[in-house]
Scaffold this motif. Structure first.
Motif, PDB file in Angstrom:
ATOM      1  N   VAL A 185       0.832  -1.206   0.000  1.00 27.51           N
ATOM      2  CA  VAL A 185       0.000   0.000   0.000  1.00 27.51           C
ATOM      3  C   VAL A 185       0.868   1.259   0.000  1.00 27.51           C
ATOM      4  O   VAL A 185       0.613   2.209  -0.755  1.00 27.51           O
ATOM      5  N   GLY A 186       1.917   1.271   0.818  1.00 27.95           N
ATOM      6  CA  GLY A 186       2.774   2.443   0.889  1.00 27.95           C
ATOM      7  C   GLY A 186       3.525   2.711  -0.405  1.00 27.95           C
ATOM      8  O   GLY A 186       3.626   3.869  -0.845  1.00 27.95           O
ATOM      9  N   MET A 187       4.050   1.651  -1.054  1.00 26.23           N
ATOM     10  CA  MET A 187       4.766   1.837  -2.308  1.00 26.23           C
ATOM     11  C   MET A 187       3.842   2.315  -3.416  1.00 26.23           C
ATOM     12  O   MET A 187       4.195   3.224  -4.175  1.00 26.23           O
ATOM     13  N   LEU A 188       2.656   1.714  -3.527  1.00 24.92           N
ATOM     14  CA  LEU A 188       1.720   2.129  -4.572  1.00 24.92           C
ATOM     15  C   LEU A 188       1.255   3.568  -4.357  1.00 24.92           C
ATOM     16  O   LEU A 188       1.150   4.349  -5.306  1.00 24.92           O
ATOM     17  N   SER A 189       0.990   3.926  -3.104  1.00 25.57           N
ATOM     18  CA  SER A 189       0.540   5.281  -2.807  1.00 25.57           C
ATOM     19  C   SER A 189       1.629   6.310  -3.100  1.00 25.57           C
ATOM     20  O   SER A 189       1.364   7.358  -3.692  1.00 25.57           O
ATOM     21  N   GLY A 190       2.863   6.005  -2.720  1.00 24.66           N
ATOM     22  CA  GLY A 190       3.944   6.940  -2.950  1.00 24.66           C
ATOM     23  C   GLY A 190       4.354   7.038  -4.405  1.00 24.66           C
ATOM     24  O   GLY A 190       4.793   8.098  -4.866  1.00 24.66           O
ATOM     25  N   HIS A 191       4.217   5.939  -5.156  1.00 21.73           N
ATOM     26  CA  HIS A 191       4.670   5.928  -6.547  1.00 21.73           C
ATOM     27  C   HIS A 191       3.667   6.586  -7.486  1.00 21.73           C
ATOM     28  O   HIS A 191       4.041   7.426  -8.305  1.00 21.73           O
ATOM     29  N   PHE A 192       2.390   6.217  -7.378  1.00 22.01           N
ATOM     30  CA  PHE A 192       1.410   6.696  -8.351  1.00 22.01           C
ATOM     31  C   PHE A 192       0.851   8.067  -7.985  1.00 22.01           C
ATOM     32  O   PHE A 192       0.569   8.874  -8.855  1.00 22.01           O
ATOM     33  N   GLY A 193       0.704   8.345  -6.698  1.00 22.68           N
ATOM     34  CA  GLY A 193       0.201   9.656  -6.304  1.00 22.68           C
ATOM     35  C   GLY A 193      -1.216   9.896  -6.781  1.00 22.68           C
ATOM     36  O   GLY A 193      -1.970   8.989  -7.124  1.00 22.68           O
ATOM     37  N   ARG A 194      -1.627  11.152  -6.772  1.00 24.67           N
ATOM     38  CA  ARG A 194      -2.938  11.615  -7.241  1.00 24.67           C
ATOM     39  C   ARG A 194      -4.069  10.812  -6.597  1.00 24.67           C
ATOM     40  O   ARG A 194      -4.097  10.625  -5.395  1.00 24.67           O
ATOM     41  N   TRP A 195      -5.022  10.355  -7.421  1.00 21.12           N
ATOM     42  CA  TRP A 195      -6.220   9.715  -6.861  1.00 21.12           C
ATOM     43  C   TRP A 195      -5.898   8.365  -6.232  1.00 21.12           C
ATOM     44  O   TRP A 195      -6.561   7.947  -5.286  1.00 21.12           O
ATOM     45  N   VAL A 196      -4.862   7.675  -6.753  1.00 18.53           N
ATOM     46  CA  VAL A 196      -4.481   6.393  -6.148  1.00 18.53           C
ATOM     47  C   VAL A 196      -4.004   6.619  -4.719  1.00 18.53           C
ATOM     48  O   VAL A 196      -4.408   5.914  -3.784  1.00 18.53           O
ATOM     49  N   SER A 197      -3.150   7.612  -4.548  1.00 23.71           N
ATOM     50  CA  SER A 197      -2.657   7.926  -3.209  1.00 23.71           C
ATOM     51  C   SER A 197      -3.788   8.389  -2.299  1.00 23.71           C
ATOM     52  O   SER A 197      -3.847   8.011  -1.120  1.00 23.71           O
ATOM     53  N   ALA A 198      -4.704   9.186  -2.848  1.00 25.85           N
ATOM     54  CA  ALA A 198      -5.811   9.696  -2.035  1.00 25.85           C
ATOM     55  C   ALA A 198      -6.693   8.555  -1.528  1.00 25.85           C
ATOM     56  O   ALA A 198      -7.048   8.504  -0.351  1.00 25.85           O
ATOM     57  N   VAL A 199      -7.023   7.610  -2.409  1.00 28.05           N
ATOM     58  CA  VAL A 199      -7.882   6.494  -2.017  1.00 28.05           C
ATOM     59  C   VAL A 199      -7.179   5.609  -0.998  1.00 28.05           C
ATOM     60  O   VAL A 199      -7.749   5.239   0.042  1.00 28.05           O
ATOM     61  N   LEU A 200      -5.919   5.240  -1.288  1.00 29.25           N
ATOM     62  CA  LEU A 200      -5.186   4.345  -0.388  1.00 29.25           C
ATOM     63  C   LEU A 200      -4.948   4.988   0.973  1.00 29.25           C
ATOM     64  O   LEU A 200      -5.029   4.323   2.011  1.00 29.25           O
ATOM     65  N   MET A 201      -4.674   6.273   1.000  1.00 27.20           N
ATOM     66  CA  MET A 201      -4.437   6.943   2.276  1.00 27.20           C
ATOM     67  C   MET A 201      -5.714   7.103   3.090  1.00 27.20           C
ATOM     68  O   MET A 201      -5.690   7.074   4.312  1.00 27.20           O
ATOM     69  N   ALA A 213       6.267   7.399   2.892  1.00 29.62           N
ATOM     70  CA  ALA A 213       7.211   8.511   3.063  1.00 29.62           C
ATOM     71  C   ALA A 213       8.579   8.164   2.488  1.00 29.62           C
ATOM     72  O   ALA A 213       9.219   8.994   1.820  1.00 29.62           O
ATOM     73  N   GLN A 214       9.028   6.931   2.710  1.00 27.66           N
ATOM     74  CA  GLN A 214      10.320   6.502   2.170  1.00 27.66           C
ATOM     75  C   GLN A 214      10.282   6.421   0.657  1.00 27.66           C
ATOM     76  O   GLN A 214      11.259   6.767  -0.018  1.00 27.66           O
ATOM     77  N   THR A 215       9.171   5.975   0.098  1.00 28.26           N
ATOM     78  CA  THR A 215       9.028   5.878  -1.359  1.00 28.26           C
ATOM     79  C   THR A 215       9.090   7.262  -2.003  1.00 28.26           C
ATOM     80  O   THR A 215       9.743   7.451  -3.041  1.00 28.26           O
ATOM     81  N   LEU A 216       8.416   8.225  -1.408  1.00 34.44           N
ATOM     82  CA  LEU A 216       8.462   9.596  -1.938  1.00 34.44           C
ATOM     83  C   LEU A 216       9.885  10.141  -1.910  1.00 34.44           C
ATOM     84  O   LEU A 216      10.321  10.832  -2.847  1.00 34.44           O
TER      85      LEU A 216
END
Length: 299
Positions: A113-129, A176-179
């Protein structure tokens, strides 16, 4: 060319692993925790060599009821006449199995979840977070109790209940580490050379976050063992498997506290503290090694 590049990569990894071990060895508390942990795991693995099913059976118990420690029973007996020492040693197998498996599941979910959220950003990050925040604000133990009551009793249920409720903190840490990693120039070069999302995540991001994930896993095992003991103490564990939490529950239910049978209560409690402390010491030492800020603060 590819073979030579692979050899260079493996050589770098070996040097990095060697440096990691040398930095870890500088921590005395980490070495103490590792030595204690290896000893506990070794005892748990070798337990079936001298503890049989008859020794754990209530029907075939040979001791008296709640007899104090003696030459025959070093830690006394329980309410059924079984050796408390045998129960404590064998209970380590279930507690360690559930703790490690639940921690691996929890950290695995959080890492993905953290890697996908940090990598794709935008709506993917918003939903996962938002999903992460939902699990983060709810008490993990309460969710684990709810899942344990709804699903069939067993170790797999306990592992699932703990694993799927304790991953949010790992997800935020990995995000945070992925970003931070994806802001580095070599990621931009990899993207310019045609590297797709799987290549970036698996070949660049994942190896960079693995040390932090490893340290977090070590710390998560201790929390998972405490959660397993709590669920077993509440009567939500597997009654057919000996565990430290089940021993504490049986000691309370059979009146060992009022009878003053301290030998029935202390061994599983001390075992839980010893294992959790060992994992915590190892995890903190690894955390200092992989986090430059903590390392600088220690110096």
């Amino acid at each position: 060319m590819s073979t030579g590049a692979g050899r260079i990569a493996w050589a770098r990894r070996r040097r990095a692993a060697g440096k990691l071990w040398r930095d870890f060895a500088d921590s005395r508390s980490g070495l103490v925790g590792l030595a204690a942990l290896l000893g506990i795991v070794l005892i748990a693995l070798l337990a079936p060599l001298w503890i049989s099913a008859d020794d754990l059976s209530v029907i075939k118990a040979t001791g008296g009821i709640l007899t104090p420690p003696s030459g025959e029973f070093w830690l006394g007996t329980d309410h059924a006449g079984r050796s408390v020492l045998d129960l404590t040693v064998y209970g380590a197998r279930v507690s360690l199995l559930v703790g490690i498996a639940a921690a691996v599941l929890s950290v695995g979910i959080g890492t993905i979840v953290g890697m996908l959220s940090g990598h794709f950003g935008r709506w993917v990050s918003a939903v996962l977070m938002r999903v992460t925040d939902f699990f983060l604000v709810l008490p993990a133990l309460v969710l684990a109790i709810a899942l344990s009551t709804m699903l069939e009793r067993g170790l797999s249920t306990i592992i699932l209940a703990i694993g799927v409720t304790s991953w949010p903190s790992t997800a935020r840490l990995v995000r945070a580490q992925t970003l931070t990693i994806e802001a580095r120039p070599y990621i931009e070069r990899a993207q310019a050379l045609g590297g797709g999302h799987p290549h970036i995540l698996l070949r660049h991001v994942l190896p960079a976050v693995l040390p932090l994930v490893l340290a977090n896993t070590t710390l998560a095992v201790g929390s998972a063992i405490i959660s397993e003991s709590t669920l077993a103490f509440l009567g939500l564990g597997d009654p057919s498997k000996v565990s430290w939490g089940l021993m504490l529950k049986q000691a309370l239910d059979t009146g060992s506290v009022t009878a003053g049978a301290w030998w029935y209560l202390l061994p599983p409690g001390i075992a839980i503290v010893a294992v959790v402390l060992s994992f915590t010491l190892c995890g903190r030492a690894l955390e200092i090694v992989v986090n430059p800020n903590l390392k600088a603060g220690r110096r």
